[in-house]
Design a protein around this motif. Structure first.
Motif, PDB file in Angstrom:
ATOM      1  N   LEU A 271       0.847  -1.204   0.000  1.00 36.74           N
ATOM      2  CA  LEU A 271       0.000   0.000   0.000  1.00 36.74           C
ATOM      3  C   LEU A 271       0.879   1.250   0.000  1.00 36.74           C
ATOM      4  O   LEU A 271       0.650   2.190  -0.773  1.00 36.74           O
ATOM      5  CB  LEU A 271      -0.927  -0.019   1.222  1.00 36.74           C
ATOM      6  CG  LEU A 271      -1.831   1.201   1.411  1.00 36.74           C
ATOM      7  CD1 LEU A 271      -2.828   1.309   0.261  1.00 36.74           C
ATOM      8  CD2 LEU A 271      -2.581   1.136   2.735  1.00 36.74           C
ATOM      9  N   ASP A 272       1.905   1.265   0.856  1.00 35.22           N
ATOM     10  CA  ASP A 272       2.820   2.413   0.906  1.00 35.22           C
ATOM     11  C   ASP A 272       3.450   2.660  -0.458  1.00 35.22           C
ATOM     12  O   ASP A 272       3.535   3.796  -0.924  1.00 35.22           O
ATOM     13  CB  ASP A 272       3.931   2.177   1.946  1.00 35.22           C
ATOM     14  CG  ASP A 272       3.388   2.110   3.369  1.00 35.22           C
ATOM     15  OD1 ASP A 272       2.236   2.551   3.569  1.00 35.22           O
ATOM     16  OD2 ASP A 272       4.095   1.615   4.267  1.00 35.22           O
ATOM     17  N   ALA A 273       3.895   1.578  -1.100  1.00 36.06           N
ATOM     18  CA  ALA A 273       4.574   1.708  -2.395  1.00 36.06           C
ATOM     19  C   ALA A 273       3.618   2.271  -3.452  1.00 36.06           C
ATOM     20  O   ALA A 273       3.989   3.148  -4.239  1.00 36.06           O
ATOM     21  CB  ALA A 273       5.129   0.360  -2.838  1.00 36.06           C
ATOM     22  N   ILE A 274       2.397   1.773  -3.467  1.00 35.35           N
ATOM     23  CA  ILE A 274       1.436   2.246  -4.481  1.00 35.35           C
ATOM     24  C   ILE A 274       1.061   3.700  -4.214  1.00 35.35           C
ATOM     25  O   ILE A 274       0.999   4.531  -5.126  1.00 35.35           O
ATOM     26  CB  ILE A 274       0.169   1.356  -4.512  1.00 35.35           C
ATOM     27  CG1 ILE A 274       0.556  -0.078  -4.905  1.00 35.35           C
ATOM     28  CG2 ILE A 274      -0.857   1.914  -5.500  1.00 35.35           C
ATOM     29  CD1 ILE A 274      -0.589  -1.073  -4.857  1.00 35.35           C
ATOM     30  N   LEU A 275       0.839   4.045  -2.934  1.00 36.13           N
ATOM     31  CA  LEU A 275       0.459   5.422  -2.602  1.00 36.13           C
ATOM     32  C   LEU A 275       1.583   6.397  -2.961  1.00 36.13           C
ATOM     33  O   LEU A 275       1.333   7.492  -3.463  1.00 36.13           O
ATOM     34  CB  LEU A 275       0.107   5.535  -1.115  1.00 36.13           C
ATOM     35  CG  LEU A 275      -1.222   4.886  -0.704  1.00 36.13           C
ATOM     36  CD1 LEU A 275      -1.424   4.962   0.805  1.00 36.13           C
ATOM     37  CD2 LEU A 275      -2.404   5.516  -1.439  1.00 36.13           C
TER      38      LEU A 275
ATOM     39  N   LYS B 201      -6.867   7.896 -10.259  1.00 35.29           N
ATOM     40  CA  LYS B 201      -6.961   7.015  -9.085  1.00 35.29           C
ATOM     41  C   LYS B 201      -6.402   5.635  -9.427  1.00 35.29           C
ATOM     42  O   LYS B 201      -6.732   5.075 -10.472  1.00 35.29           O
ATOM     43  CB  LYS B 201      -8.445   6.910  -8.702  1.00 35.29           C
ATOM     44  CG  LYS B 201      -8.739   5.944  -7.571  1.00 35.29           C
ATOM     45  CD  LYS B 201     -10.250   5.854  -7.354  1.00 35.29           C
ATOM     46  CE  LYS B 201     -10.717   4.547  -6.714  1.00 35.29           C
ATOM     47  NZ  LYS B 201      -9.955   4.001  -5.646  1.00 35.29           N
ATOM     48  N   PRO B 202      -5.535   5.079  -8.555  1.00 39.74           N
ATOM     49  CA  PRO B 202      -5.031   3.735  -8.839  1.00 39.74           C
ATOM     50  C   PRO B 202      -6.156   2.712  -8.684  1.00 39.74           C
ATOM     51  O   PRO B 202      -6.778   2.634  -7.626  1.00 39.74           O
ATOM     52  CB  PRO B 202      -3.938   3.529  -7.785  1.00 39.74           C
ATOM     53  CG  PRO B 202      -4.223   4.506  -6.706  1.00 39.74           C
ATOM     54  CD  PRO B 202      -5.011   5.642  -7.298  1.00 39.74           C
TER      55      PRO B 202
ATOM     56  N   GLU C  19      -7.313  -5.309   0.962  1.00 38.81           N
ATOM     57  CA  GLU C  19      -8.649  -4.701   0.939  1.00 38.81           C
ATOM     58  C   GLU C  19      -8.944  -4.040   2.287  1.00 38.81           C
ATOM     59  O   GLU C  19      -9.424  -2.911   2.355  1.00 38.81           O
ATOM     60  CB  GLU C  19      -9.658  -5.803   0.652  1.00 38.81           C
ATOM     61  CG  GLU C  19     -11.003  -5.329   0.162  1.00 38.81           C
ATOM     62  CD  GLU C  19     -11.955  -6.505   0.010  1.00 38.81           C
ATOM     63  OE1 GLU C  19     -11.579  -7.486  -0.652  1.00 38.81           O
ATOM     64  OE2 GLU C  19     -13.069  -6.439   0.585  1.00 38.81           O
ATOM     65  N   ALA C  20      -8.599  -4.735   3.348  1.00 41.83           N
ATOM     66  CA  ALA C  20      -8.889  -4.233   4.694  1.00 41.83           C
ATOM     67  C   ALA C  20      -8.100  -2.961   5.016  1.00 41.83           C
ATOM     68  O   ALA C  20      -8.672  -1.984   5.501  1.00 41.83           O
ATOM     69  CB  ALA C  20      -8.587  -5.319   5.727  1.00 41.83           C
ATOM     70  N   ILE C  21      -6.791  -2.971   4.728  1.00 40.60           N
ATOM     71  CA  ILE C  21      -5.999  -1.809   5.138  1.00 40.60           C
ATOM     72  C   ILE C  21      -6.095  -0.636   4.172  1.00 40.60           C
ATOM     73  O   ILE C  21      -5.729   0.474   4.518  1.00 40.60           O
ATOM     74  CB  ILE C  21      -4.506  -2.149   5.356  1.00 40.60           C
ATOM     75  CG1 ILE C  21      -3.904  -2.692   4.064  1.00 40.60           C
ATOM     76  CG2 ILE C  21      -4.276  -3.080   6.516  1.00 40.60           C
ATOM     77  CD1 ILE C  21      -2.414  -2.476   4.022  1.00 40.60           C
ATOM     78  N   SER C  22      -6.603  -0.881   2.944  1.00 40.86           N
ATOM     79  CA  SER C  22      -6.665   0.224   1.978  1.00 40.86           C
ATOM     80  C   SER C  22      -7.965   1.023   2.095  1.00 40.86           C
ATOM     81  O   SER C  22      -8.130   2.038   1.418  1.00 40.86           O
ATOM     82  CB  SER C  22      -6.486  -0.307   0.551  1.00 40.86           C
ATOM     83  OG  SER C  22      -7.540  -1.180   0.227  1.00 40.86           O
ATOM     84  N   LYS C  23      -8.863   0.554   2.947  1.00 39.82           N
ATOM     85  CA  LYS C  23     -10.138   1.277   3.143  1.00 39.82           C
ATOM     86  C   LYS C  23      -9.855   2.713   3.562  1.00 39.82           C
ATOM     87  O   LYS C  23      -9.063   2.969   4.464  1.00 39.82           O
ATOM     88  CB  LYS C  23     -10.972   0.588   4.233  1.00 39.82           C
ATOM     89  CG  LYS C  23     -11.595  -0.688   3.759  1.00 39.82           C
ATOM     90  CD  LYS C  23     -13.113  -0.726   4.040  1.00 39.82           C
ATOM     91  CE  LYS C  23     -13.752  -1.883   3.299  1.00 39.82           C
ATOM     92  NZ  LYS C  23     -13.453  -3.192   3.938  1.00 39.82           N
ATOM     93  N   GLY C  24     -10.509   3.645   2.888  1.00 39.81           N
ATOM     94  CA  GLY C  24     -10.342   5.049   3.258  1.00 39.81           C
ATOM     95  C   GLY C  24      -9.114   5.695   2.642  1.00 39.81           C
ATOM     96  O   GLY C  24      -8.843   6.871   2.876  1.00 39.81           O
ATOM     97  N   THR C  25      -8.332   4.940   1.858  1.00 44.56           N
ATOM     98  CA  THR C  25      -7.185   5.518   1.150  1.00 44.56           C
ATOM     99  C   THR C  25      -7.547   5.589  -0.345  1.00 44.56           C
ATOM    100  O   THR C  25      -8.538   4.992  -0.768  1.00 44.56           O
ATOM    101  CB  THR C  25      -5.913   4.645   1.308  1.00 44.56           C
ATOM    102  OG1 THR C  25      -6.022   3.527   0.412  1.00 44.56           O
ATOM    103  CG2 THR C  25      -5.742   4.148   2.726  1.00 44.56           C
ATOM    104  N   PRO C  26      -6.727   6.291  -1.148  1.00 46.24           N
ATOM    105  CA  PRO C  26      -6.997   6.325  -2.600  1.00 46.24           C
ATOM    106  C   PRO C  26      -6.940   4.938  -3.238  1.00 46.24           C
ATOM    107  O   PRO C  26      -7.371   4.774  -4.372  1.00 46.24           O
ATOM    108  CB  PRO C  26      -5.873   7.230  -3.143  1.00 46.24           C
ATOM    109  CG  PRO C  26      -5.450   8.067  -1.979  1.00 46.24           C
ATOM    110  CD  PRO C  26      -5.633   7.201  -0.770  1.00 46.24           C
ATOM    111  N   CYS C  27      -6.427   3.951  -2.515  1.00 49.32           N
ATOM    112  CA  CYS C  27      -6.326   2.592  -3.069  1.00 49.32           C
ATOM    113  C   CYS C  27      -7.548   1.733  -2.752  1.00 49.32           C
ATOM    114  O   CYS C  27      -7.583   0.545  -3.095  1.00 49.32           O
ATOM    115  CB  CYS C  27      -5.085   1.885  -2.543  1.00 49.32           C
ATOM    116  SG  CYS C  27      -3.565   2.495  -3.273  1.00 49.32           S
ATOM    117  N   GLU C  28      -8.536   2.312  -2.082  1.00 52.61           N
ATOM    118  CA  GLU C  28      -9.720   1.525  -1.746  1.00 52.61           C
ATOM    119  C   GLU C  28     -10.346   0.957  -3.024  1.00 52.61           C
ATOM    120  O   GLU C  28     -10.522   1.672  -4.007  1.00 52.61           O
ATOM    121  CB  GLU C  28     -10.741   2.402  -1.001  1.00 52.61           C
ATOM    122  CG  GLU C  28     -11.971   1.615  -0.609  1.00 52.61           C
ATOM    123  CD  GLU C  28     -12.838   2.299   0.447  1.00 52.61           C
ATOM    124  OE1 GLU C  28     -12.389   3.287   1.055  1.00 52.61           O
ATOM    125  OE2 GLU C  28     -13.969   1.824   0.642  1.00 52.61           O
TER     126      GLU C  28
END
Ligand SMILES: Nc1nc2c(ncn2[C@@H]2O[C@H](COP(=O)(O)OP(=O)(O)OP(=O)(O)O)[C@@H](O)[C@H]2O)c(=O)[nH]1
Ligand SMILES: [Mg+2]
Ligand SMILES: [Zn+2]
Lengths: 221, 114
Positions: free
Chosen positions: B11-15, B24-25, B48-57
């Motif tokens: 997630l960090d790498a994609i963001l 949006k990714p 899926e769980a940790i990306s909730k609320g981020t641009p990766c949701e």
């Protein structure tokens, strides 16, 4: 839609620390062995017995990885050897950064060899490079002789496979030849030492290997 | 078992990458070696769980598990290592070396420009 090619390593941070550890250990001429097994296979018992057996010959320090508690580090310190406990707080393996931290806590200039006792887990620790010189797999006879076939990742990469608790062979159905053959299928270079940390049986061959490793600073042929 | 930690690094790498890209990714391709002990479904679930609320949701992860390669010491052939038939695919000999496992890579990201 627009595709962007990235080709970026995800575990770069770990890789950087692993490389730093390798450089540090090479500069200090210190072999470092990453011991990996399921929980309870006898890693700490083997290390404590090994330290006792090599007293006066090889000066050993230990990095202890556990999810919680410093029980294992205290067991090692009872032998007189220095030990640094790392608690991973839930993580299933040690990271290279944690090992780097521990290397700087240990009195490395007074040591000939370092053991890392990884968190008890046969799967994840084998995937993460810590900068170690070699990996040591421990398989205890009550776990069953099918483990090399079921968990090939660690057995394919280990320089040594210790088959521990051979004092319990009579009570079970573990077949050392079968386990050994399965290891050799995927790893021709593996040294296999059947041992009992409890009775001391087989421990001298393993200790001789370690003594050679500590003298040559590399994995014995 | 370490999928949660991997999902966070991913997630960090994609963001980080997304900061310098418009849009949006929406999808990402990653690859890893077969010995990296990652379960595709568990990794997708953790992401899926940790990306909730981020641009990766809602981002769709495509994970490719790369097989282990081996190199024959006799004939030099590089081949895909088969646990059930551990011999060189060219000369059938058993003298080979396993090559290093493929690293965990973020290969590409797809952005939605709307
Ligand atoms: N019978 C027998 N028991 C052994 C032997 N080696 C260790 N044990 C026992 O196995 C149990 C686990 O040993 P440990 O040394 O704590 O195992 P470990 O791999 O360090 O365990 P974790 O750090 O919790 O993963 C203890 O009760 C030991 O006394 C052996 O060779 N034979
Ligand atoms: Mg232990
Ligand atoms: Zn061949």
């Amino acid at each position: 839609m627009r595709k962007v090619i990235v080709e970026k390593k995800i575990l770069v941070a770990n890789e950087e620390f692993a490389n730093k550890n390798r450089e540090f250990l090479t500069a200090k001429k210190l072999p470092c062995l990453n011991v990996i097994s399921s929980p309870g296979s006898g890693k700490t018992t083997i290390l404590a017995k090994t330290i006792e057996a090599l007293k006066g010959k090889v000066r050993i320090g230990v990095i202890e990885g556990d999810i919680q508690t410093d029980i294992d580090a205290r067991r090692i310190r009872k032998t007189g050897a220095p030990a640094c406990q790392i608690n991973t707080e839930g993580a299933c393996h040690l990271s290279a950064a944690q090992v780097s931290f521990a290397l700087h806590k240990l009195p490395v200039d007074t040591l000939d060899l370092i053991f890392i006792e990884n968190v008890g887990n046969l799967v994840c620790p084998s995937a993460l490079d810590l900068g170690e010189t070699a990996k040591i797999a421990v398989l205890s006879t009550p776990e069953g002789d099918d483990k090399p076939a079921k968990y090939p990742a660690i057995f394919a990469r280990a320089a040594v496979v210790l088959i521990n608790k051979i004092d319990l062979l009579a009570a079970g159905d573990f077949n050392i030849e079968k386990a050994g053959a399965d290891v050799f299928k995927i790893n021709k270079k593996a040294k296999i030492f059947p041992v009992s940390a409890k009775t001391g049986q087989g421990m001298s061959a393993w200790c001789d290997w370690l003594e050679e490793m500590a003298a040559k600073k590399e994995i014995p042929a | 078992m370490h999928e949660a930690a991997i999902a966070q690094s991913l997630l960090d790498a994609i963001l980080t990458e997304a900061q310098s890209q418009p849009g949006k990714p929406v999808a990402a391709k990653i690859s890893c070696g077969a010995f990296s002990a990652l379960n595709n479904e568990v990794l997708c679930f953790a992401f899926e769980a940790i990306s909730k609320g981020t641009p990766c949701e809602g981002l769709k992860l495509d994970i490719e598990q790369k097989p282990i390669q081996a190199k024959c010491k006799k004939c030099g052939e590089t081949f895909v290592f088969d646990l059930h038939r551990p011999v060189c695919t060219k000369c059938q000999c058993e003298e080979f070396e396993l090559l290093p496992d493929a690293p965990l890579l973020l290969n590409e990201i797809e952005f939605d420009e709307k």
